[in-house]
Design a protein around this motif. Structure first.
Motif, PDB file in Angstrom:
ATOM      1  N   TYR A 173      26.193 -34.586 -40.024  1.00 28.71           N
ATOM      2  CA  TYR A 173      25.337 -33.706 -39.234  1.00 28.71           C
ATOM      3  C   TYR A 173      24.453 -32.882 -40.160  1.00 28.71           C
ATOM      4  CZ  TYR A 173      27.971 -34.876 -35.055  1.00 28.71           C
ATOM      5  OH  TYR A 173      28.543 -35.553 -34.015  1.00 28.71           O
ATOM      6  N   PHE A 176      22.552 -26.259 -40.484  1.00 25.96           N
ATOM      7  CA  PHE A 176      22.029 -25.408 -39.426  1.00 25.96           C
ATOM      8  C   PHE A 176      21.784 -24.017 -39.999  1.00 25.96           C
ATOM      9  CE2 PHE A 176      25.996 -23.108 -38.901  1.00 25.96           C
ATOM     10  CZ  PHE A 176      26.957 -24.013 -39.315  1.00 25.96           C
ATOM     11  N   THR A 177      20.945 -23.272 -39.332  1.00 27.15           N
ATOM     12  CA  THR A 177      20.615 -21.938 -39.822  1.00 27.15           C
ATOM     13  C   THR A 177      21.599 -20.919 -39.277  1.00 27.15           C
ATOM     14  OG1 THR A 177      19.129 -21.542 -37.951  1.00 27.15           O
ATOM     15  CG2 THR A 177      18.170 -22.524 -39.936  1.00 27.15           C
ATOM     16  N   HIS A 178      21.847 -19.895 -40.088  1.00 25.07           N
ATOM     17  CA  HIS A 178      22.692 -18.782 -39.641  1.00 25.07           C
ATOM     18  C   HIS A 178      22.253 -17.534 -40.388  1.00 25.07           C
ATOM     19  CE1 HIS A 178      25.329 -18.578 -43.287  1.00 25.07           C
ATOM     20  NE2 HIS A 178      24.900 -19.823 -43.414  1.00 25.07           N
ATOM     21  N   GLN A 198      22.484 -21.117 -35.291  1.00 26.11           N
ATOM     22  CA  GLN A 198      21.873 -22.283 -34.656  1.00 26.11           C
ATOM     23  C   GLN A 198      22.959 -23.328 -34.415  1.00 26.11           C
ATOM     24  OE1 GLN A 198      19.602 -24.872 -37.173  1.00 26.11           O
ATOM     25  NE2 GLN A 198      18.227 -25.530 -35.541  1.00 26.11           N
ATOM     26  N   ALA A 200      24.240 -26.774 -34.435  1.00 31.91           N
ATOM     27  CA  ALA A 200      23.785 -27.867 -35.285  1.00 31.91           C
ATOM     28  C   ALA A 200      23.017 -28.910 -34.485  1.00 31.91           C
ATOM     29  CB  ALA A 200      24.983 -28.516 -35.981  1.00 31.91           C
ATOM     30  N   PRO A 201      21.824 -29.301 -34.943  1.00 26.22           N
ATOM     31  CA  PRO A 201      21.065 -30.352 -34.262  1.00 26.22           C
ATOM     32  C   PRO A 201      21.887 -31.631 -34.163  1.00 26.22           C
ATOM     33  CG  PRO A 201      19.701 -29.248 -35.906  1.00 26.22           C
ATOM     34  CD  PRO A 201      21.108 -28.758 -36.096  1.00 26.22           C
ATOM     35  N   SER A 206      28.698 -25.275 -33.963  1.00 29.10           N
ATOM     36  CA  SER A 206      28.483 -24.854 -35.334  1.00 29.10           C
ATOM     37  C   SER A 206      29.578 -23.864 -35.696  1.00 29.10           C
ATOM     38  CB  SER A 206      27.125 -24.168 -35.501  1.00 29.10           C
ATOM     39  OG  SER A 206      26.071 -25.099 -35.425  1.00 29.10           O
ATOM     40  N   GLY A 322      20.773 -27.624 -31.341  1.00 22.44           N
ATOM     41  CA  GLY A 322      19.549 -27.015 -31.861  1.00 22.44           C
ATOM     42  C   GLY A 322      19.243 -25.631 -31.334  1.00 22.44           C
ATOM     43  N   THR A 324      19.688 -21.570 -30.516  1.00 18.97           N
ATOM     44  CA  THR A 324      20.126 -20.431 -31.311  1.00 18.97           C
ATOM     45  C   THR A 324      20.915 -19.480 -30.434  1.00 18.97           C
ATOM     46  OG1 THR A 324      18.228 -20.621 -32.776  1.00 18.97           O
ATOM     47  CG2 THR A 324      19.350 -18.503 -32.722  1.00 18.97           C
TER      48      THR A 324
END
Lengths: 339, 167
Positions: A173, A176-178, A198, A200-201, A206, A322, A324
Motif C-alpha cells: 500500500y 499516507f499523510t499524517h 489520511q 491510505a489510498p 491507516s 484517500g 482525511t
C-alpha cells in the motif's frame, strides 16, 4: 392460382420453438410470481416486522480494576433494556469466579469497598440485576490489589516535542499523510493533541503509532510490571458515517514495539469519549514490529530485570480510501501496577 | 400440397395467442397494484381500475400456457402430435414454476439458484421469483385450463385442415 405454402425447414422450426420457449420463460419470471410483500415477509420475517426488543442486560464498570491497598474501589452496575425499576444484588467470589456468595446488604446500584486490602486481591464481584419476577442477568468485575502504588504516566497538554509519531506502512500500500499538532483549546479541557490522518489510498485503514519521549518505565529500578491500565479521551473531530478510529496501548522495549488489542469502545463521534482498558498483562500484548523473539526470550518482558519500556498509543483510522480524518486525543494516561 | 389456408391458420394461432397475451398484460396494468411485471409499464390512468376483479388473480396463469401453446403449435407441422405435446409442456412448465413458490421449497430453491448462478441479475431475479412469489393452487388449475383450451383450439384447427383435404 394457388400459392404454394413452403414449410419451414426443421432447423428454422427448432429455432422458432427455442425462441418461443425463451420468451415464455421470460414472461413467467417477469410476471413476478404473483406474490408480493406478504410472501417475502413469510420467508424473511426479519425484513418486514420490527426487530424484537433487545433483552435486558447488565454490565459492571469498571470491568476490571487494580487498586492500591487502602484505597476506595467502587463498582457500578449499568443496566440496559429494562423497562422499569431494577433490583440489584452484589455477589463475591474468592475462587476466581467459580462460586459466588451474596454480599449481605449489597442491593444498591453501586457497591463500594471502602479500603481494599491484599485479601481482596483476585476477588471477582458479580452484579445481579432483575425486574419484578423476571430472570436475573449478571456481569462480573475482577479486583486486583497492589501493595505498592502505581506509576502513572499522563499527558493532557501534549507538547509537540514530547511525542514521536510514526506511520505504520503496510506492504503493498502507498504511504499516507499524517499531521500531528498541539491545539490550545477545545480539549477536555483546554489543550489536546490533534491528528489529521489520511486513510491510505487503496485501503480503508491507516495506523499511526505515537510514543511519549518522557513516559519511560524501568522495571529494574521501579519493579516488575503486574498489569497496565490505559485511559484516554478521543474525539473524531470530522465526524462522518464512514469514519471512525480505535486506540490501543503501544510501547517500545529493546528495539521492539508492542501493541494491545484496541479499546472496546471505538472513537466514532465528534464529542469527547472516554476510552479505557484495564488489567492488561504481559500476554495481552503482541509484537508490532522489530526483531523476532527467540524461544528463550520473553516478549514483552515485564519482569524485574526487563529493559525499560517507553509508552505511547496506537491510533487506527478507518474510512474511505484517500479521505482525511481529523481526530483528537486528550488526557492520555498509562497506569503501571507493580508486583 | 398444403394450401395457403394452412399458413393462414398458423397466423390465426399466433393472433389468438397475441390477443390472449394482451388480455393478460391488461391484468397487470389495471389490477396488479404496485406490482410491475417486467416489460409492462405502469400507466397511472389504468392502475387501480380493477377491471378483472377476482378473475384477475388467476387469468394470467391461464393466458400464459394458452398463448405459448398456440405460438409453439404455430411453428410445428399442422398434423403433428407435438402440437398437443406443446400444450402439455407449457402446462407442466407453468405448474413447476408455481410449485417452486410453495413455502416448503422456495427458500431452498432460491438458495440453490443463487449458489449456481451467483448474485447475478439473472440469479437474483430467478431467486426472487420463487422466494417472493405466492403459491396458489388456483394458478395451477388455471394453467391446466389454459393448456386444455389451447389443445381445443388446435383440435378445431386440425379438423379444419382435415376438412380442407377432404375438399
Amino acid at each position: 392460382m394457388k400459392t404454394e405454402y413452403r414449410r419451414p425447414s426443421s432447423w428454422r422450426r427448432g429455432l422458432a420453438v427455442a425462441g418461443i420457449c425463451l420468451l415464455g420463460l421470460v414472461t413467467i419470471i417477469g410476471s413476478g410470481g404473483g406474490g408480493g410483500l406478504d410472501a417475502v415477509c413469510e420467508t424473511y420475517p426479519d425484513s418486514c416486522a420490527p426487530p424484537p426488543p433487545a433483552p435486558p442486560s447488565v454490565s459492571v464498570v469498571p470491568p476490571s480494576v487494580t487498586a492500591q491497598v487502602g484505597t476506595v474501589v467502587t463498582f457500578m452496575a449499568v443496566p440496559a433494556n429494562f423497562s422499569g425499576a431494577v433490583s440489584y444484588q452484589w455477589r463475591r467470589s474468592s475462587d476466581g469466579g467459580t462460586s459466588f456468595v451474596n454480599i449481605a446488604g449489597a442491593t444498591a446500584k453501586n457497591y463500594t469497598l471502602a479500603s481494599v486490602n491484599l485479601a481482596d486481591d483476585g476477588a471477582v464481584f458479580m452484579a445481579l440485576a432483575w425486574q419484578g419476577a423476571s430472570a436475573a442477568v449478571q456481569a462480573t468485575s475482577t479486583l486486583r490489589v497492589s501493595a505498592t502504588p502505581a506509576v502513572v504516566f499522563a499527558d493532557g497538554d501534549f507538547p509537540a516535542d514530547h511525542w514521536q509519531a510514526s506511520p505504520a506502512i503496510v506492504a503493498g500500500y502507498p504511504p499516507f499523510t499524517h499531521v500531528e499538532e498541539r491545539v490550545d483549546a477545545g480539549g477536555t479541557p483546554a489543550a489536546f493533541r490533534k491528528m489529521t490522518v489520511q486513510v491510505a489510498p487503496g485501503s480503508s485503514v491507516s495506523s499511526v503509532t505515537h510514543l511519549s519521549i518522557t513516559s519511560v518505565y524501568d522495571p529494574r529500578t521501579q519493579g516488575a510490571i503486574s498489569s497496565i491500565d490505559y485511559a484516554e479521551n478521543c474525539n473524531l473531530l470530522s465526524s462522518s458515517e464512514t469514519s471512525y478510529a480505535e486506540s490501543a496501548v503501544f510501547f517500545e522495549q529493546s528495539g521492539r514495539r508492542y501493541v494491545s488489542d484496541a479499546s472496546p469502545t471505538p472513537c466514532m463521534s465528534a464529542t469527547w469519549t472516554a476510552l479505557a482498558q484495564y488489567g492488561l498483562q504481559q500476554q495481552d500484548f503482541r509484537l508490532f514490529d522489530g526483531p523476532a523473539c527467540a524461544a528463550s526470550e520473553s516478549c514483552p518482558d515485564f519482569s524485574a530485570t526487563a529493559a525499560p519500556v517507553r509508552f505511547g498509543y496506537r491510533r487506527t483510522t478507518f474510512g474511505s480510501p484517500g479521505t482525511t480524518v481529523e481526530q483528537g486525543i486528550d488526557n492520555w494516561r498509562v497506569t503501571v501496577w507493580r508486583r | 400440397m398444403t394450401s395457403l389456408h394452412a399458413a393462414g391458420r398458423h397466423s390465426t394461432l399466433v393472433a389468438l395467442g397475441c390477443i390472449a397475451l394482451a388480455i393478460g398484460s391488461l391484468v397487470y396494468l389495471t389490477d396488479r397494484d404496485g406490482l410491475h411485471a417486467v416489460g409492462i409499464p405502469a400507466i397511472p390512468a389504468l392502475a387501480g381500475a380493477h377491471l378483472f376483479g377476482s378473475i384477475g388473480l388467476w387469468l394470467p396463469s391461464l393466458v400464459h400456457p394458452f398463448a405459448f401453446s398456440l405460438f409453439t403449435a404455430a411453428v410445428l407441422p399442422l398434423r403433428s402430435a407435438w402440437r398437443f405435446g406443446a400444450c402439455a409442456a407449457w402446462f407442466a412448465l407453468n405448474a413447476a414454476f408455481e410449485l417452486g413458490q410453495h413455502p416448503a421449497v422456495r427458500s431452498d430453491l432460491g438458495a440453490s439458484i443463487e449458489s449456481v448462478l451467483g448474485r447475478t441479475a439473472l440469479g437474483r431475479t430467478l431467486s426472487n421469483y420463487f422466494v417472493g412469489g405466492r403459491f396458489d393452487r388456483s394458478d395451477i388449475v388455471a394453467a391446466a385450463i389454459g393448456a386444455l383450451a389451447a389443445a381445443g383450439v388446435l383440435l378445431v384447427a386440425q379438423r379444419l385442415v382435415e376438412r380442407d383435404h377432404e375438399d
